[in-house]
Design a protein around this motif. Structure first.
Motif: not given
Length: 460
Positions: A55-61, A100-107
């Protein structure tokens, strides 16, 4: 070992600038967390698309701001690598974006995965047995085509199926003897005893066949230890550089330049080889050079292959012949005449040795003879034609478990021949089954799995 109930996340690609970087999740909230950090370009949310669909889209922080245009996919357990719900975000390989993406997953509640934790969960959830899990590590570390092919074969379950055949036959023996113990009035006739003896002998032979693969399996995964030895300026470092394809060792005309052993992994004739450049063997008053010479001798003693280098541009000395004779007593050896691009100098006859080593003339400068050297190495370490890829024991843990199973079967055969009671024979067969269970992970201890998965990289 308990099944994990938390959700893990990790960067599954090297932490460096690249075309692509992958963030991976596994656990009960993997899809939920991925959906919270990913905004599809269409109207449907991530879970509105079928599993295993990109699926195409945006990674969010962590503040919900778009930081990259990515592809996202998810799978539902148990039909996934780990057997749990999983998700992957395929991003551009920017270290900052991935951080930043990994940080968002942790959050969102994920935690950092440890080394090998994804594969460990695959093992715990029954998606891989322990030999297959070890094959994942072998594949990641493969330094040759043969090693990679073997690891891929083991990953498909080739070794597991061979072990399962032995295990199943022994379970049949156990079932028979349990029936004897439960119904003591039923006698075992002579034919049945002969059949049991045949089964035990067949499975013992199968284990002997597996154990015979240990040396080759270790060579495929670790590489053959190959010492390059000779007098100073015999061309050892130049040959190592030529075989490695780059300037790994310092080369000068000054004798004694190499003061310590130097190692590089290459593939010669399809055989993974760990080339060990050594200090020139000679008497020296220099204490540092003497230490290097001593390490050279140690490398010879530990080698599985020795390349004895003679400088073809100058006459061979008596110590050259003595070195060749010593090498042949320690390991398979090849006599390499170096500097083949220079005019050859007549030398005394090679000492009469039995068997005589293969001789190759090479030039590190022009590449002359390097292919012949590869052929000579391949001839010393041929691939067993009757053993499919993936059916080799590749490490000490596997060898020890298989050897314990073989020893237990040997005792069972002796007990059967001695006419002991069924319960005594049963104990030996149970021990063999237990050892085979350790081999595949059916009955392995947690500290053993800790050691196995600790060598994996994070994200795998």
């Amino acid at each position: 070992m308990p099944i994990q109930t938390d959700t893990i996340a990790a960067l599954s690609t090297p932490p460096a600038s690249a075309a692509i970087g992958i963030l991976r999740l596994s656990g009960p909230r993997a899809v939920e967390i991925a959906q919270a950090c990913f905004q599809p370009l269409g109207r449907k949310p991530l879970t509105g698309h079928a599993p295993r669909t990109l699926v195409y889209g945006d990674l969010l922080d962590r503040e919900g701001r778009a930081i990259d245009r990515v592809l996202c996919t998810y799978s539902r357990g148990p039909a996934s690598y780990t057997g749990e719900d999983t998700a992957e975000l395929q991003c551009h390989g920017s270290p900052l974006v991935l951080s930043l993406g990994l940080e968002a997953l942790f959050a969102q509640g994920a935690r950092q995965a440890g080394p090998g934790e994804f594969t460990r969960r695959a093992f715990l959830n029954g998606r891989l047995d322990l030999t297959q899990a070890e094959a994942v590590g072998d594949l990641l570390e493969a330094s040759s085509r043969e090693g990679a092919r073997h690891a891929a074969g083991q990953l498909t379950g080739a070794l597991s199926r061979e072990i399962a055949r032995i295990y199943s036959a022994l379970v049949d023996v156990m079932a028979h003897f349990h029936a004897v113990l439960d119904y003591p009035d039923e006698d075992i006739d002579a034919f049945r005893l002969e059949e049991l003896s045949r089964i035990l002998a067949q499975q013992g032979q199968a284990l002997d066949g597996l154990l015979a693969t240990c040396r080759r399996g270790r060579q495929l995964t670790r590489g053959v230890r190959c010492a390059l030895v000779g007098r100073p300026n015999a061309g050892k470092s130049s040959l190592l550089n030529a075989l490695a394809g780059y300037e790994r060792a310092i080369v000068t005309d000054i004798p004694g330049t190499t003061r310590d052993t130097l190692e590089v992994s290459v593939e010669l004739g399809g055989v993974p080889v760990r080339l060990i450049d050594t200090a020139g063997l000679r008497e020296s008053a220099d204490p540092i050079e003497r230490l290097g010479v001593e390490r050279s001798r140690q490398a010879m003693e530990q080698a599985e292959l020795i390349l004895v280098l003679w400088d073809g541009s100058r006459p061979a000395a008596p110590e050259d012949g003595a070195l060749l004779e010593q090498a042949l007593q320690l390991a398979p050896a090849i006599l390499v005449h170096t500097k083949g691009d220079l005019p050859p100098v007549p030398s005394p006859a090679v000492p009469a040795l039995d068997p005589m080593p293969r001789e190759v003339t090479v030039s590190a400068k022009t590449g002359q003879g390097l292919s012949e050297l590869e052929e000579a190495v391949a001839a010393l370490f041929p691939k067993p034609e009757d053993i499919p890829y993936g059916q080799l024991l590749t490490n000490q843990r596997q060898e020890q478990a298989a050897r314990r199973a073989r020893e237990s079967l040997g005792r069972a055969q002796q007990a059967l021949e001695a006419g002991v009671t069924p319960d005594a024979l049963l104990t030996d067969v149970e021990e063999a089954l237990g050892a085979l269970g350790e081999l595949t992970g059916q009955s392995v201890r947690e500290d053993v799995t800790d050691r196995i998965f600790s060598r994996f990289c994070v994200g795998k």
